[in-house]
Scaffold this active site. Structure first.
Site, mmCIF file in Angstrom:
data_model
loop_
_atom_site.group_PDB
_atom_site.id
_atom_site.type_symbol
_atom_site.label_atom_id
_atom_site.label_comp_id
_atom_site.label_asym_id
_atom_site.label_seq_id
_atom_site.Cartn_x
_atom_site.Cartn_y
_atom_site.Cartn_z
ATOM 1 N N VAL A 102 29.797 4.474 -35.969
ATOM 2 C CA VAL A 102 29.246 5.264 -37.061
ATOM 3 C C VAL A 102 28.062 6.106 -36.575
ATOM 4 O O VAL A 102 27.352 6.713 -37.368
ATOM 5 C CB VAL A 102 28.811 4.343 -38.239
ATOM 6 C CG1 VAL A 102 30.013 3.613 -38.827
ATOM 7 C CG2 VAL A 102 27.741 3.332 -37.813
ATOM 8 N N HIS A 118 35.328 4.126 -39.442
ATOM 9 C CA HIS A 118 34.378 3.283 -40.186
ATOM 10 C C HIS A 118 33.245 4.113 -40.789
ATOM 11 O O HIS A 118 32.219 3.567 -41.201
ATOM 12 C CB HIS A 118 33.796 2.184 -39.273
ATOM 13 C CG HIS A 118 34.787 1.101 -38.940
ATOM 14 N ND1 HIS A 118 34.595 0.188 -37.928
ATOM 15 C CD2 HIS A 118 35.985 0.792 -39.494
ATOM 16 C CE1 HIS A 118 35.649 -0.635 -37.878
ATOM 17 N NE2 HIS A 118 36.496 -0.281 -38.806
ATOM 18 N N CYS A 147 20.278 9.624 -55.504
ATOM 19 C CA CYS A 147 20.959 10.905 -55.754
ATOM 20 C C CYS A 147 20.181 11.648 -56.851
ATOM 21 O O CYS A 147 19.426 11.029 -57.617
ATOM 22 C CB CYS A 147 22.385 10.603 -56.217
ATOM 23 S SG CYS A 147 23.386 12.059 -56.543
ATOM 24 N N THR A 187 35.700 -1.849 -27.113
ATOM 25 C CA THR A 187 35.810 -2.571 -28.387
ATOM 26 C C THR A 187 36.246 -4.000 -28.126
ATOM 27 O O THR A 187 37.072 -4.248 -27.242
ATOM 28 C CB THR A 187 36.786 -1.879 -29.372
ATOM 29 O OG1 THR A 187 36.886 -2.683 -30.558
ATOM 30 C CG2 THR A 187 38.173 -1.638 -28.789
ATOM 31 N N SER A 188 35.670 -4.927 -28.916
ATOM 32 C CA SER A 188 36.039 -6.335 -28.757
ATOM 33 C C SER A 188 37.420 -6.590 -29.367
ATOM 34 O O SER A 188 37.981 -7.666 -29.201
ATOM 35 C CB SER A 188 34.994 -7.236 -29.418
ATOM 36 O OG SER A 188 34.844 -6.895 -30.777
ATOM 37 N N ASN A 212 36.683 -1.939 -20.548
ATOM 38 C CA ASN A 212 35.721 -2.841 -21.190
ATOM 39 C C ASN A 212 34.966 -3.614 -20.113
ATOM 40 O O ASN A 212 35.501 -3.853 -19.035
ATOM 41 C CB ASN A 212 36.467 -3.827 -22.115
ATOM 42 C CG ASN A 212 35.545 -4.460 -23.145
ATOM 43 O OD1 ASN A 212 34.565 -5.123 -22.815
ATOM 44 N ND2 ASN A 212 35.848 -4.235 -24.412
HETATM 45 P P1 OAD Z 1 31.717 -5.102 -30.572
HETATM 46 O O1 OAD Z 1 30.249 -5.247 -30.498
HETATM 47 O O2 OAD Z 1 32.483 -6.155 -31.288
HETATM 48 O O3 OAD Z 1 32.323 -5.003 -29.108
HETATM 49 C C1 OAD Z 1 31.774 -4.192 -28.128
HETATM 50 C C2 OAD Z 1 32.641 -4.292 -26.906
HETATM 51 O O4 OAD Z 1 32.148 -3.384 -25.944
HETATM 52 C C3 OAD Z 1 32.678 -5.671 -26.247
HETATM 53 O O5 OAD Z 1 34.027 -6.025 -25.989
HETATM 54 C C4 OAD Z 1 31.906 -5.462 -24.933
HETATM 55 O O6 OAD Z 1 32.424 -6.252 -23.874
HETATM 56 C C5 OAD Z 1 32.133 -3.985 -24.671
HETATM 57 N N1 OAD Z 1 31.084 -3.315 -23.910
HETATM 58 C C6 OAD Z 1 29.735 -3.476 -23.975
HETATM 59 N N2 OAD Z 1 29.102 -2.627 -23.172
HETATM 60 C C7 OAD Z 1 30.060 -1.865 -22.562
HETATM 61 C C8 OAD Z 1 30.028 -0.810 -21.615
HETATM 62 N N3 OAD Z 1 28.893 -0.323 -21.126
HETATM 63 N N4 OAD Z 1 31.221 -0.285 -21.221
HETATM 64 C C9 OAD Z 1 32.394 -0.770 -21.700
HETATM 65 N N5 OAD Z 1 32.478 -1.775 -22.598
HETATM 66 C C10 OAD Z 1 31.325 -2.316 -23.023
HETATM 67 O O7 OAD Z 1 32.009 -3.653 -31.180
HETATM 68 P P2 OAD Z 1 33.320 -3.086 -31.891
HETATM 69 O O8 OAD Z 1 34.546 -3.613 -31.254
HETATM 70 O O9 OAD Z 1 33.141 -1.633 -31.995
HETATM 71 O O10 OAD Z 1 32.350 -2.609 -38.123
HETATM 72 O O11 OAD Z 1 33.176 -3.730 -33.323
HETATM 73 C C11 OAD Z 1 34.113 -3.386 -34.308
HETATM 74 C C12 OAD Z 1 33.454 -3.310 -35.655
HETATM 75 O O12 OAD Z 1 32.726 -4.522 -35.913
HETATM 76 C C13 OAD Z 1 32.389 -2.227 -35.774
HETATM 77 O O13 OAD Z 1 32.900 -0.956 -36.040
HETATM 78 C C14 OAD Z 1 31.580 -2.733 -36.933
HETATM 79 C C15 OAD Z 1 31.466 -4.179 -36.532
HETATM 80 O O14 OAD Z 1 31.215 -5.062 -37.562
HETATM 81 C C16 OAD Z 1 31.892 -1.939 -39.169
HETATM 82 O O15 OAD Z 1 30.808 -1.411 -39.167
HETATM 83 C C17 OAD Z 1 32.840 -1.902 -40.315
#
Ligand code: OAD
Length: 251
Positions: A102, A118, A147, A187-188, A212
């Protein structure tokens, strides 16, 4: 970091390419991720800050948290990983980026074909009228912001328990099912429905690559897992694609 030739051969610039990103792509810009050692959800409870009921109960607390995050993101700059993805949009004529982030950093890096699935924390939405306006002021002059109609404004993001924008989601499904190459970055892969995109793409015949720091639940099912920093791997990958396809070896 060894980038396999099979992967470069799969990066045919004439094909439909989709990049799917999560918080890890912005980690090297200094934006905290959600999970892992220093993740936001280790320090804060999502139930208190990122749900409709949290906002109903305490909009001031929710806004203080978003205002703090806007402060961090406002100072952050796109990193080499963001910039490599922006350059990919120039190389691949059939390209789209789907991001769970976001923070708006992909657009700042130059991507225009972006689905922010998101939402975006620089957009504010009126809870009564549903109207959306951009407000990049940090800190916000009034918390919680209101608002003109008097109703509360909320961050135009998707919270836990809320549905994704149907139009964005349908477009994302079409892209995922029709792509030849899916690059899943930082992304995790645990938050649905996005977490199922890599498997959907794989089942539809796409070549799926994960970038990742660590293995994730999708690592066993993708074609290639590249472990390391996105800000290092993506520029290297881009250079290899340019070398290989620029020379016409695979044409
Ligand atoms: P996460 O915080 O769950 O995962 C981040 C991922 O990035 C992990 O798998 C790390 O290993 C990896 N990572 C960290 N640093 C990195 C780097 N320098 N290069 C490559 N990989 C790296 O984040 P998201 O998967 O985005 O939802 O989380 C998904 C959603 O959960 C988000 O959009 C948010 C959250 O709650 C909402 O806001 C609705």
């Amino acid at each position: 970091m060894e980038i396999p030739d099979s992967m470069i051969a799969a990066c045919d610039p004439s094909k439909q390419v989709v990049v799917l990103t999560g918080a890890g792509i912005s980690a090297e810009s200094g934006v905290p991720t959600f999970r892992g050692e220093d993740g936001l959800w280790k320090r804060y409870r999502a139930e208190d800050l990122a749900t409709p009921s949290a906002f109903q109960t305490n909009p001031k607390l929710v806004w203080e948290w978003y205002d703090w995050r806007r402060g961090i993101i406002g100072k952050a700059e796109p990193n080499p990983g963001h910039r490599a993805i922006a350059e990919m949009e120039g190389i691949f004529p059939h390209f789209c980026l789907i991001t769970q982030n976001v923070d708006g950093l992909h657009r700042r890096a130059g991507n225009t074909e972006v689905i922010e699935i998101h939402g975006n924390l620089w957009d504010l939405r009126c809870v009564a009228e549903g109207t959306v306006r951009e407000d990049t002021r940090v800190p916000l002059p009034e918390i919680p912001p209101l608002c003109e109609c008097g109703a509360l404004l909320r961050p135009h993001v998707v919270w836990f328990g809320e549905s994704l924008d149907q139009e964005d989601l349908s477009r994302a499904y079409r892209l995922i099912e029709g792509c030849n190459l899916l690059l899943v970055v930082g992304t995790s892969a645990v938050v649905q429905p996005v977490a199922s995109f890599p498997l959907m793409a794989k089942q539809a015949g796409a070549f799926v690559v994960e970038v990742n720091m660590d293995p994730t639940p999708i690592s066993p099912l993708v074609d290639v897992s590249l472990h390391g920093k996105a800000g290092e791997i993506l520029p290297a990958l881009l250079e290899k694609i340019r070398e290989y396809w620029g020379r016409g070896d695979g044409a």
